[in-house]
Design a protein around this motif. Sequence first.
Motif, PDB file in Angstrom:
ATOM      1  N   ASP A 190       0.574  -0.851  -0.393  1.00 28.74           N
ATOM      2  CA  ASP A 190       0.074   0.083  -0.041  1.00 28.74           C
ATOM      3  C   ASP A 190       0.395   0.802  -0.197  1.00 28.74           C
ATOM      4  O   ASP A 190       0.787   2.706   0.398  1.00 28.74           O
ATOM      5  CB  ASP A 190      -0.790   0.229   1.072  1.00 28.74           C
ATOM      6  CG  ASP A 190      -1.756  -1.338   1.697  1.00 28.74           C
ATOM      7  OD1 ASP A 190      -2.348  -1.579  -0.059  1.00 28.74           O
ATOM      8  OD2 ASP A 190      -2.120  -1.158   2.083  1.00 28.74           O
TER       9      ASP A 190
ATOM     10  N   TRP B 229       3.391   3.683  -2.374  1.00 28.39           N
ATOM     11  CA  TRP B 229       4.180   3.834  -3.358  1.00 28.39           C
ATOM     12  C   TRP B 229       5.184   4.538  -2.780  1.00 28.39           C
ATOM     13  O   TRP B 229       5.990   4.772  -1.877  1.00 28.39           O
ATOM     14  CB  TRP B 229       3.630   5.874  -3.663  1.00 28.39           C
ATOM     15  CG  TRP B 229       2.151   5.331  -3.936  1.00 28.39           C
ATOM     16  CD1 TRP B 229       1.257   5.848  -3.191  1.00 28.39           C
ATOM     17  CD2 TRP B 229       1.545   5.175  -5.527  1.00 28.39           C
ATOM     18  NE1 TRP B 229       0.153   5.980  -4.195  1.00 28.39           N
ATOM     19  CE2 TRP B 229       0.472   5.214  -5.363  1.00 28.39           C
ATOM     20  CE3 TRP B 229       2.049   4.604  -6.661  1.00 28.39           C
ATOM     21  CZ2 TRP B 229      -0.554   5.369  -6.431  1.00 28.39           C
ATOM     22  CZ3 TRP B 229       1.348   4.118  -7.573  1.00 28.39           C
ATOM     23  CH2 TRP B 229       0.296   4.459  -7.207  1.00 28.39           C
TER      24      TRP B 229
ATOM     25  N   ASP C  51       4.190  -1.714 -10.568  1.00 24.49           N
ATOM     26  CA  ASP C  51       2.832  -1.325 -10.678  1.00 24.49           C
ATOM     27  C   ASP C  51       2.425  -0.149  -9.477  1.00 24.49           C
ATOM     28  O   ASP C  51       1.500   0.501  -9.621  1.00 24.49           O
ATOM     29  CB  ASP C  51       1.752  -2.655 -10.271  1.00 24.49           C
ATOM     30  CG  ASP C  51       1.563  -3.682 -11.580  1.00 24.49           C
ATOM     31  OD1 ASP C  51       2.661  -2.886 -12.935  1.00 24.49           O
ATOM     32  OD2 ASP C  51       1.677  -4.505 -10.879  1.00 24.49           O
ATOM     33  N   ARG C  52       3.826   0.176  -9.081  1.00 24.77           N
ATOM     34  CA  ARG C  52       3.707   1.025  -7.852  1.00 24.77           C
ATOM     35  C   ARG C  52       4.609   1.887  -7.086  1.00 24.77           C
ATOM     36  O   ARG C  52       4.657   2.467  -6.328  1.00 24.77           O
ATOM     37  CB  ARG C  52       2.926   0.511  -6.295  1.00 24.77           C
ATOM     38  CG  ARG C  52       4.126  -0.440  -5.310  1.00 24.77           C
ATOM     39  CD  ARG C  52       3.571  -0.818  -4.649  1.00 24.77           C
ATOM     40  NE  ARG C  52       4.073  -2.050  -3.803  1.00 24.77           N
ATOM     41  CZ  ARG C  52       5.029  -2.302  -2.721  1.00 24.77           C
ATOM     42  NH1 ARG C  52       4.891  -0.561  -2.739  1.00 24.77           N
ATOM     43  NH2 ARG C  52       5.526  -3.290  -2.296  1.00 24.77           N
ATOM     44  N   GLN C  53       5.875   2.068  -8.275  1.00 24.12           N
ATOM     45  CA  GLN C  53       6.927   2.680  -8.144  1.00 24.12           C
ATOM     46  C   GLN C  53       7.295   3.143  -9.072  1.00 24.12           C
ATOM     47  O   GLN C  53       6.685   3.344 -10.808  1.00 24.12           O
ATOM     48  CB  GLN C  53       8.371   1.829  -8.606  1.00 24.12           C
ATOM     49  CG  GLN C  53       9.525   2.468  -8.075  1.00 24.12           C
ATOM     50  CD  GLN C  53      11.096   1.651  -8.359  1.00 24.12           C
ATOM     51  OE1 GLN C  53      11.069   0.761  -7.149  1.00 24.12           O
ATOM     52  NE2 GLN C  53      11.621   1.822  -9.483  1.00 24.12           N
TER      53      GLN C  53
ATOM     54  N   PRO D 212       3.621   4.154 -13.424  1.00 20.23           N
ATOM     55  CA  PRO D 212       2.574   3.402 -13.595  1.00 20.23           C
ATOM     56  C   PRO D 212       1.402   4.287 -14.487  1.00 20.23           C
ATOM     57  O   PRO D 212       1.912   5.713 -13.619  1.00 20.23           O
ATOM     58  CB  PRO D 212       1.433   3.175 -12.681  1.00 20.23           C
ATOM     59  CG  PRO D 212       2.751   3.071 -11.279  1.00 20.23           C
ATOM     60  CD  PRO D 212       4.108   4.494 -11.119  1.00 20.23           C
TER      61      PRO D 212
END
Length: 399
Positions: A198, A200, A229-231, A254
Motif C-alpha cells: 500500500d 508508493w 505497478d507502484r514505483q 504506472p
Amino acid sequence: MPQLAQRVGRAKPSAIMVIAEKAKQLKAAGRDIISFSIGVPNFLPGEHVYAAAREALQHDSGQYGSNRGADALLDAFLVHIEKLGFTGYGRTNLSIGIGAKQVLYNLGEALLNEGDEIAFAAPFWTTYRDIADILGAKANILHCGPEQNYKLTPAQLDAALARKPKVFLFNNPSNPTGMVYTRDEIAALAEVLVKYPDTWIITDDIYNSMVFDGIGYHNFVHIKPELKDRQIFVDSVSKTYGMPGWRVGLIAGPENVAKAITTLNSNHITSVPEVITAAAVAAFAGPQDVPEAKCKEFAGKRDVVVNALRAIPGVVCPYPQGAFYAFPDISVAFGKSHNGTRIDNDVDLCAALLEAKGVACVPGSAFGEPRALRISYTCPTAQLQPGLERIQAFFAELA
C-alpha cells in the motif's frame, strides 16, 4: 490586509542557495572564494546538443507542446531507461516536468493528501523535506549516520513501512553523500518493499549515470519486477549531461501516475519548450562521450577529496561511489574555536570556514545530518587542491 496562504509559511529558502549566494557576494566584493557549495556539474553538454537546439530554433512553431512531453522526447527517454534495465514501459508510462525538482513536487501533489506520511532516509536532499512541509505531509525521517555509511538498512525500512506511509522516497546515488547502493543492498531493501503493497515508491535516481568503481546502478524493479505497478522512477538531463539550466525532468511509472502528472502539467507549465525538448532528445539519443568522460573525471576528483579529508585527524568520511559529493563528519571540531570564533555546530563551522579561508560548503543540518557538511567537488580542477588545503589548514588551527 489579506493574508498569504498558510502553506507559504511552511516554505523555506533553499539552504544550498543561501550559501551559494553568500559566496557569490563575497567574491563580488573581491574575496578569493572557492565554492564547494552548489550541486551543479560545471560542464557543458556536447556540441550535438547545441546543434539540435539551433536547428529547432530555426524551425520553431511557436505553438504549445504536449502536456506529457513531445513524442520524440518520450521515445528517447524510453531508449535511455531501457539501457538502465527498465523494460515494458511505453509513452503512457511517462511524463515530464521543468526539472526533476518540479517533477518531485508534482508527485507529492499527486500522491499525498495533507496529513499523509512520507518516509525517506537522512541525509536527504533538502527539497524532500521542503515538499513534505509545503504539502502538509508528515515526514518520517530515517536517520542513517556515518557509522552505517549513510545507507538505509532493511530493518530501518521495515520499521518505517510498518507505519504504512503513503510514500517511500529513495535516492540512489545519494545527494548529499555520494553513496551508492550495491545490487545486494538494493535486493535486501526490495525484499522489504514487497511486504507493504500500500506504499508508493519514488526512486529519485538522477545521478544514475555517475557511478564509480564498476559497482553499477541498480533499482528495486530490477530485483522485484512486481514493484513496477507502484514505483515511479525520476530522472533528469541536469547532472548527467551538464544541463541543469535547461530544466528537463521525467518520470517512468504506472499509467495512472503519469496521467496525473500530465494533468497537473496542463494546469501550470503546459509543456517544455520546443528548443529545450530538442536539446534533451539530443542529450539522451546522441553521443555519450561527454558524460562518460566526466564520470571518470569525477571519480578521480573523489579520490583526491576523500584522501584529503581523511588526513584530517578526527574527520570521518565514508567513501562515496557516485554523484559528485563527499559528506564528511566534522563533529570533531564542535566545542573548539578558530581564531577566537567558537564552533558549536555545523553552521558555525561553515560560516567560520567561509569567513576565514574563503571556502564555501553547505552545513549538513540542511540535509538532516548536523554532524556533517557537504562538499560538491565539481569546481575547476585547479581549485580543488587549494580548497582542500584551506580546509586542512582550518582544522589544524582549531584550539
